[in-house]
Design an enzyme around this catalytic site. Structure first.
Site, mmCIF file in Angstrom:
data_model
loop_
_atom_site.group_PDB
_atom_site.id
_atom_site.type_symbol
_atom_site.label_atom_id
_atom_site.label_comp_id
_atom_site.label_asym_id
_atom_site.label_seq_id
_atom_site.Cartn_x
_atom_site.Cartn_y
_atom_site.Cartn_z
ATOM 1 N N GLU A 13 0.872 -1.366 0.104
ATOM 2 C CA GLU A 13 0.055 -0.149 -0.239
ATOM 3 C C GLU A 13 0.902 1.129 0.106
ATOM 4 O OE1 GLU A 13 -2.815 -0.807 -0.915
ATOM 5 O OE2 GLU A 13 -2.974 -2.796 0.007
ATOM 6 N N GLY A 14 2.088 1.219 -0.788
ATOM 7 C CA GLY A 14 2.934 2.388 -0.701
ATOM 8 C C GLY A 14 4.014 2.227 0.095
#
Lengths: 598, 598
Positions: free
Chosen positions: B443-444
Site C-alpha cells: 500500500e505504498g
C-alpha cells in the site's frame, strides 16, 4: 537469485592500509613470514570458494531445510551442503589458523576472520557447521589433556570431524547455573552423561563420520549453580583404541527446530542417555573452559552479521540500479528510459549507504579485533599481549551486539529497497533478514553482551580497560585535530568521546547504590560505545583516503571511502544524540511500572 | 502456542475517556443513536470471535500456507480459514460499517477500526481476505454506477463475495503510470481485459462463490502515464442476468508467492486473457477512484501493525513473567524459586514497554483517525467535515508508516524477550515479526508515505493542514502548561513542537531550490511527526489518568497508563533528538555518493 562478490579490495584496504597488518604480524615470531601477497592470494581463493560453491546453495538450502529421520536419528542437510563441505575439507580450509602441531597451517586469526566473513556472506547456515568445529578445536586446544588433543585435534583441524557446543537445556539458556545434565564417573575414568540439550547448532548431520560434542554437565558432588558445571567430550561415535570411530554413543538427535531462518543448519534436540564422555580440564571449571569457545563464538557471530550485511548490500545495490520506477524529484535522470532507476531517490540511497557503512565499519572493527587476538596470543612482549587481550575483552561484546544489531538493520533496509519483491523468497533479500535475526540472540543475547560490557568489562575494573581503547581514540583526535580536512570527522568524534567519559563515571556512581541503574543503561551504553569505535575507525579510514587523494591517487576507491565516512557521520553516528539521553534516563521509568506490566 | 486477549479496557478508555467518541458521533445525525454500552458490547463480541475463532488458526495457518492447484487454478487456504470466514459472515461482521442501503449496519468507522485491530491481532493473514473485500466495497460505493452498486455492493456487504485490488504488475508497483494491462471496449459496453498482475492479496481462494476483482488497465486511446489508467470490475465469475455467478471469467491464478510471512493469505499472480469487465467511474480516472480504496487500505495497514504489536506484547509479557533465568541485579526477587522471572531485568522491561507504548499510542491514533473519518464523511457542518478530512489526509501516511515501523520494532523486541525460543516457530513470536514486515512495504512503501506527507500533505499547501493538527497540540500545551503535574509531558512536547515548526519552514525553503532536499528529509520528518502526534496523545492520556487518580479512582488502569506515558516520554520520544539532526543533514551526503554506490 542473489549473487555475491567477495569484497577483496576493501579487505586489502583494512588489512594493509588501515591496520598495517603485515608489519604488526611480523613483530610476532610465529608470523614472521607473512606477506601481503600471500594473504591476498589466500583471501582470493577463499572468496572463489564462497561465491562459487557456497552461495549457489544458500537460497535452495533455505527453502529445503534439514530433514530428520526420527527412526534412525539421522539428519540430512540440504542438497549440496555435504559436497561443499567435502570440497572445503579438501581445500584445507579448516586448518587455516590452527596449530601446526596438530596439522594446522598456523596462519593468523586475522586471515581466518576475513575468510569467515566471506563464508558467512555466502551461506551462514552452512558456515555454522565449520564454525562450531573451529570452536570445539579452540576449547580443546586450550583445555584438553594431551591425550584428548592427540585424539581429537587432528580430526577437527583437518575437518574430517566436526564439533558442537552443548550448553542449552529446555529450562536454561542464559542461566547455565540451572543446568541439570548429569555426569556419573565410571571406574575406567570416563563418565556416563544423561540429560536433554536443545538448540544445538550443527548437532547432527550427514557430512562427517564423527561429531565431537562438547557437553556441559554436573558431577554428582558438584556445587549448585554455575560453579558446579564441568565440561566433557562426548563423541557421536566412541573412539576405538586406534582413535577411529567405533560404537555409537547414546547421544542422539530427537528433534530439529522449525526456525525463522538458518534453515540449512540443523538446530538439534539432543538426548543423552548414559553417553560416554571424558572430562575436559578440571571438575566444576567447565564454564570457564567453555568460555574460550564462547568468546571466539561471540566474535564469530558478529562476523556472521558482517557477512550478511555485505551480501545484502551488494544485492540491494544491484537491484536499485536495475529497477526502473518513478522519476527523480529533481527531474528525470535516465531520459531514454520509461522511468529512472530507483537509486536516484535519496531515501533509497540512505538505505543502501546504511548497509554499506555498517559493512565497512564492521569489517574494520572485526579485523582489528582479530589482529588484537593474534597479538594477545602470540606477541613476544608481555605488555603488548596484555593490552591486546584487554582490548579484545572490551571489544568482544561490541562486535557481537553492535554488529548484529546493525546487521539486522542493514539487511532490513536492503530488503526494503526491493519493495514487494523483497518479501518474496526468490530475491533472497528476506532470507538475509531471517538469518541475521538469530545473531542478536545466540551466544548470549545482546542484552547479556551489554551487561558484560558495562558491568564486567568497564565498571568492574573502574574503566581501566576502557582507557586503553580511549587512549587510542584520544591519540587520533590529538594527531588529526589540527588537520582542517579531518574536522568533519574529528569534531563529532571528540564531542562524543568527551560525553562518553563523563557518562561512564556517572553511571559507575549510580550503579554503586543501585545495580539496576547499570541494567537500565547497558544496551544504550553499548550502542554508544559501538559508535565511538566506529567513529574512530571511520575517521582513521577517512584519513587514509584523504592522504591518498591529496597524493594524487585517482583510484575511485578512496573517494568512495570518504563518501561512506561522510554518510556515516552525517546519518548514523547522530544516533548517539538519542542514546545519550535514553542511557541517562534512569531505571525508574523501567522499574516503577508494576501497574503497567501487571 | 501464543494466546490473545482483546484489549477491551484500553479500547473503552480511548473511545470514551480520551476521545469522547459517543458525544462526537451523536453530533452526526446518522449516528444519533449510538451509545457506549452497545459499542462496548459489539467490541466484546468481536473480541470473542477474534480470540476464539481466528487466533487458534493463526500459527497453523502460517505453517501450512496456501496451496495452488495449477491445473484448475484454484487456491486452498489453510485449514479452518474457510470455516472461520463462514462464521464471520454468519455473524454479520462484514456489514458492520457499511451503508444500510445495501444491507449494511451503518455503524461508524471508528467501531470497524477497533474490530479490525482485534482481527489483525488474532490473524493478519486471514483478516486480509475480509479487509480487501471492504476496500472493494468502499471504492465501488464511491465510484460505481447505480447498476454496479446494485449488483455488487449487497454481496460485498454481506460478505458472500470478497474483493481484491489488482494494481501491481511485474515491472511496476509504486509507479503505476507504467502499467500495461489493456482494456478493449466491446460493442455491448463491456471491456475485454488482458494482462498480468502480481502480488494480488486474497486474489484466489476457496471461501466465496465469487471474487470481485478491481483491476487497473489502459484503454486503447489512453494517454501515457498515470493519467491514462482506468478502473474496472472484473468478477471471477461473470454475472448472469439475475446477478448470480455464471460463466468463469478468464482471470486466473497462475502462481502464488512464497513469502516471508502472511502465509495464510494467497498472494496471487493473476493472468487476464480477455476477461470481461465493466468500467468504474470515468475513463482514465481510475487511479483517483482506486485511491479511495488505497487511503482506507493505508489506515488499514497501520491497523494491522497495531494489532500485531498488541498480540506480540501480550505473549512476550506472559513469557517474561513465567521464564525463570538469572537473578535481578539488585538482589533476588523470587527467593523461593531457582531464579527470578526475567521481567525483573530492566532491559526486558524496556523491550516490553516499547511494545506496550507503541500499542497504546497506536490505538489512540488509529481510533482518533477513524473518528475523524466519520466526521469527514457525515458531519452536518461543512467546516467540521473539511477540517476532519484535511486532518485524516495528513495523518494517513503517519498511521501507515509510523505504526508499521513501530510494529516491526515492537514485534522484534517482543521476540527478543523470548531469547532462543523466540526464533522457533512454536512460540509464535517470530511469525508476528514476519507478518509485520510486509506492512512497511505494501500500500505504498514507507518511503512513499514519507514523500506523500512532507511533499504533498505539508509543503504543497504551505503547511495549512499541518496547522490544523498543530492548533490542537498548541491548545493542549496552553491548557496543560500551567499544570505542574503535567510538566513532564508538556515540556518535551512543547519543545519538539517548536523545533518542528521551524524545521518545516526550513525544509520548505530548501525544497524550493532543490526538491531532492525534500526526499532526503522525508522519512525522518515523518517519524518526528509521528512522535509529535504520539506525544500529544500520550500527554492527553496522562492528563485523563492524572485527573482520575486525583479524584481518588483506585483502578490500577490509570496508574498503568501514567507509567506507560512516562516510559514513552523517557525512552521512545527522545528518538526525535537524533531525527532532528539527521532530517537536517541535507541531501549532499546521500547524493554526492557516486563513487561509493558505483
Amino acid at each position: 537469485m542473489p549473487s555475491y562478490t567477495p569484497p577483496l579490495r576493501d579487505m586489502q584496504f583494512v588489512l594493509h592500509e588501515l591496520l598495517g597488518a603485515v608489519d604488526q604480524l611480523k613483530a610476532i615470531p610465529r608470523y614472521a613470514d607473512v606477506d601481503a601477497e600471500t594473504m591476498d592470494a589466500v583471501l582470493e581463493e577463499a572468496g572463489k570458494f564462497a561465491a562459487g560453491v557456497l552461495h549457489p546453495i544458500n537460497l535452495s538450502g533455505d527453502a529445503e531445510g534439514c530433514t530428520l529421520d526420527k527412526t534412525h536419528h539421522t539428519v540430512t542437510a540440504p542438497k549440496g551442503f555435504k559436497e561443499a563441505y567435502q570440497q572445503y575439507v579438501e581445500g584445507g580450509w579448516p586448518a587455516l589458523s590452527c596449530d601446526p602441531q596438530y596439522g594446522g597451517q598456523g596462519q593468523p586469526m586475522v586471515m581466518n576472520t576475513c575468510v569467515f566473513e566471506m563464508l558467512n556472506s555466502a551461506n551462514q547456515a552452512w558456515t555454522m557447521y565449520t564454525g562450531l568445529a573451529h570452536g570445539a578445536y579452540a576449547a580443546l586446544h586450550a583445555h584438553g589433556s594431551d591425550m584428548q588433543k592427540k585424539l581429537y585435534l587432528p580430526k577437527l583441524v583437518s575437518g574430517e570431524w566436526t564439533g558442537t557446543m552443548c550448553l542449552t537445556e529446555p529450562h536454561c539458556g542464559t542461566d547455565l547455573g540451572l543446568l541439570r545434565t548429569k555426569a556419573e564417573p565410571q571406574a575406567d575414568g570416563t563418565y556416563k552423561i544423561t540429560g536433554s540439550k536443545i538448540f544445538i547448532s550443527a548437532g547432527e548431520h550427514d557430512f562427517a563420520p564423527n561429531i565431537v560434542h562438547l557437553v556441559l554437565a554436573r558431577l554428582p558432588d558438584a556445587p549448585k549453580g554455575s560453579k558446579g558445571i564441568s565440561l566433557f567430550i562426548v563423541p557421536k561415535f566412541k573412539l576405538k583404541a586406534d582413535g577411529s570411530p567405533g560404537e555409537r554413543n547414546p547421544i542422539v538427535c530427537t528433534g530439529i527446530e522449525h526456525k525463522m531462518g538458518i534453515h540449512g543448519n540443523a538446530t538439534c534436540q539432543l538426548s543423552l542417555d548414559g553417553a560416554e564422555g571424558t572430562l575436559v580440564g578440571e571438575p566444576n571449571k567447565g564454564l570457564m573452559a567453555m568460555f574460550v569457545m564462547m568468546n571466539g563464538a561471540r566474535l564469530g557471530v558478529g562476523n556472521q552479521s558482517l557477512g550478511l550485511t555485505e551480501v545484502a548490500y551488494q544485492n540491494a545495490l544491484a537491484y536499485a540500479k536495475d529497477r526502473l520506477q518513478m522519476r527523480s524529484l529533481s527531474g528525470p535522470k535516465a531520459k531514454d528510459k520509461p522511468a529512472d532507476p530507483i537509486i536516484v531517490h535519496p531515501d533509497v540511497r540512505k538505505m543502501l549507504l546504511t548497509a554499506k557503512a555498517y559493512a565497512e565499519g564492521g569489517r574494520a572493527l572485526a579485523t582489528w579485533c582479530a589482529l588484537l587476538l593474534d597479538q594477545a596470543e602470540h606477541h613476544p612482549d608481555q605488555k603488548t599481549r596484555q593490552d591486546a587481550d584487554d582490548m579484545v575483552a572490551l571489544l568482544t561484546p561490541i562486535v557481537k551486539a553492535f554488529l548484529t544489531d546493525n546487521g539486522f538493520t542493514a539487511t532490513n533496509t536492503c530488503m526494503q529497497v526491493f519493495g514487494g519483491h523483497g518479501y518474496i523468497h526468490e530475491t533472497g533479500a528476506e532470507q538475509f533478514v531471517r538469518d541475521a535475526r538469530i545473531n542478536m540472540i545466540y551466544e548470549g543475547t545482546n542484552t547479556v553482551q551489554a551487561l558484560d560490557l558495562l558491568g564486567r568489562k568497564v565498571l568492574l575494573n573502574q574503566g581501566a580497560t576502557l582507557k586503553k581503547v580511549g587512549a587510542q581514540i584520544e591519540a587520533l583526535i590529538r594527531a588529526e585535530g589540527v588537520n582542517e580536512s579531518m574536522a568533519e570527522f574529528i569534531n563529532p568524534l571528540a564531542g562524543l568521546a568527551d560525553k562518553f567519559t563523563k557518562f561512564t563515571t556517572e553511571i559507575g556512581f549510580k550503579g554503586m547504590t543501585n545495580p539496576d541503574e547499570v541494567g537500565a543503561a547497558a544496551t544504550d551504553f553499548l550502542r554508544v560505545a559501538g559508535h565511538l569505535v566506529f567513529g574512530y575507525l571511520f575517521a582513521r579510514m577517512a584519513s587514509v583516503a584523504l592522504k591518498q587523494i591529496a597524493a594524487g591517487n585517482a583510484d575511485p576507491f578512496y573517494a568512495a571511502k570518504l563518501q561512506t565516512a561522510r554518510f556515516y557521520f552525517a546519518r548514523l553516528f547522530p544516533e548517539t544524540a538519542t542514546l545519550m539521553i535514553t542511557a541517562r534516563a534512569g531505571a525508574a521509568n523501567l522499574l516503577d511500572t508494576e501497574a503497567a506490566l501487571a
